[in-house]
Design a protein around this motif. Structure first.
Motif, mmCIF file in Angstrom:
data_model
loop_
_atom_site.group_PDB
_atom_site.id
_atom_site.type_symbol
_atom_site.label_atom_id
_atom_site.label_comp_id
_atom_site.label_asym_id
_atom_site.label_seq_id
_atom_site.Cartn_x
_atom_site.Cartn_y
_atom_site.Cartn_z
ATOM 1 N N GLU A 34 0.844 -1.211 0.000
ATOM 2 C CA GLU A 34 0.000 0.000 0.000
ATOM 3 C C GLU A 34 0.873 1.252 0.000
ATOM 4 O OE1 GLU A 34 -2.766 -0.177 3.308
ATOM 5 O OE2 GLU A 34 -3.425 -2.179 2.665
ATOM 6 N N GLY A 35 1.975 1.199 0.763
ATOM 7 C CA GLY A 35 2.890 2.343 0.832
ATOM 8 C C GLY A 35 3.552 2.628 -0.511
ATOM 9 N N ILE A 36 3.916 1.559 -1.214
ATOM 10 C CA ILE A 36 4.540 1.718 -2.538
ATOM 11 C C ILE A 36 3.556 2.407 -3.487
ATOM 12 C CG2 ILE A 36 5.276 0.443 -4.600
ATOM 13 C CD1 ILE A 36 6.450 -1.690 -2.637
ATOM 14 N N LEU A 37 2.310 1.928 -3.481
ATOM 15 C CA LEU A 37 1.323 2.480 -4.411
ATOM 16 C C LEU A 37 0.990 3.932 -4.055
ATOM 17 C CD1 LEU A 37 -0.970 -0.660 -4.816
ATOM 18 C CD2 LEU A 37 0.898 0.115 -6.294
ATOM 19 N N ALA A 38 0.943 4.224 -2.746
ATOM 20 C CA ALA A 38 0.672 5.607 -2.317
ATOM 21 C C ALA A 38 1.820 6.518 -2.753
ATOM 22 C CB ALA A 38 0.484 5.655 -0.803
ATOM 23 N N ALA A 39 3.064 6.041 -2.615
ATOM 24 C CA ALA A 39 4.225 6.851 -3.032
ATOM 25 C C ALA A 39 4.166 7.111 -4.533
ATOM 26 C CB ALA A 39 5.530 6.145 -2.659
ATOM 27 N N ALA A 40 3.799 6.079 -5.301
ATOM 28 C CA ALA A 40 3.723 6.236 -6.759
ATOM 29 C C ALA A 40 2.645 7.268 -7.136
ATOM 30 C CB ALA A 40 3.438 4.892 -7.417
ATOM 31 N N GLU A 41 1.484 7.184 -6.472
ATOM 32 C CA GLU A 41 0.404 8.146 -6.764
ATOM 33 C C GLU A 41 0.824 9.564 -6.396
ATOM 34 O OE1 GLU A 41 -2.456 7.674 -8.352
ATOM 35 O OE2 GLU A 41 -2.042 5.530 -8.587
ATOM 36 N N ARG A 42 1.591 9.662 -5.303
ATOM 37 C CA ARG A 42 2.010 10.978 -4.793
ATOM 38 C C ARG A 42 3.109 11.581 -5.673
ATOM 39 N NH1 ARG A 42 2.929 9.145 0.128
ATOM 40 N NH2 ARG A 42 5.160 8.767 -0.069
#
Ligand SMILES: Cc1cc2nc3c(=O)[nH]c(=O)nc-3n(C[C@H](O)[C@H](O)[C@H](O)COP(=O)(O)O)c2cc1C
Length: 135
Positions: free
Chosen positions: A22-30
């Motif tokens: 989830e953290g990886i995907l949030a970083a990518a979106e950010r």
């Protein structure tokens, strides 16, 4: 700056929990939209195969950051090239989790039944990612 495509394979480590994904995907979106980066991240709970596309400098910077991330290891460059077009332009980072379709396509684009990105050529990896991310 030249449009560039980078594809790498890697393996999940014990440091990578569901929260880690989830953290990886949030970083990518950010982060990715800020730098004009798009791509796809395929993950079968064992291996990752990621394609990053966009301007060369932010691709290089992000790849260095990703390479030293403890959530994965055996980070292996599959393709790095200048390209005329994006293939994943609708997504900051399209996430493709494990599925029956992934297994079917892994067989089509590699020499084995299981999804093992280390056993894909650059051309196979790109074709696989295009197929697996389409509806
Ligand atoms: C398999 C994998 C894929 C990743 N993909 C991205 C990505 O596309 N964009 C991104 O910003 N970070 C990505 N990361 C996370 C980076 O390693 C890093 O933690 C993050 O960029 C830090 O962002 P922050 O400074 O905003 O916290 C990925 C990490 C892993 C393990």
């Amino acid at each position: 700056m030249y449009l560039t495509r980078l594809i790498y394979a890697s393996s999940k480590t014990e440091h990578c929990t569901d929260k880690g994904i989830e953290g990886i995907l949030a970083a990518a979106e950010r982060n990715n939209p800020k730098y004009g980066l798009t791509g796809v991240l395929c993950f079968n709970r064992k291996h990752f195969l990621q394609c990053l596309e966009g301007p060369r400098d932010p691709i290089n910077t992000l790849y260095q950051r990703i390479s030293s991330d403890s959530r994965h290891s055996r980070v292996t460059l599959v393709e790095y090239c200048a390209t005329e077009q994006r293939f994943f332009d609708q997504w900051a980072m399209k996430y493709v989790p494990d599925s029956k379709k992934m297994q079917t396509l892994a067989f089509r684009y590699s020499d084995c039944n299981d999804f093992d990105p280390y056993r894909m050529s650059a051309a196979s990896a790109l074709a696989f990612l295009q197929a697996v991310s389409s509806q």
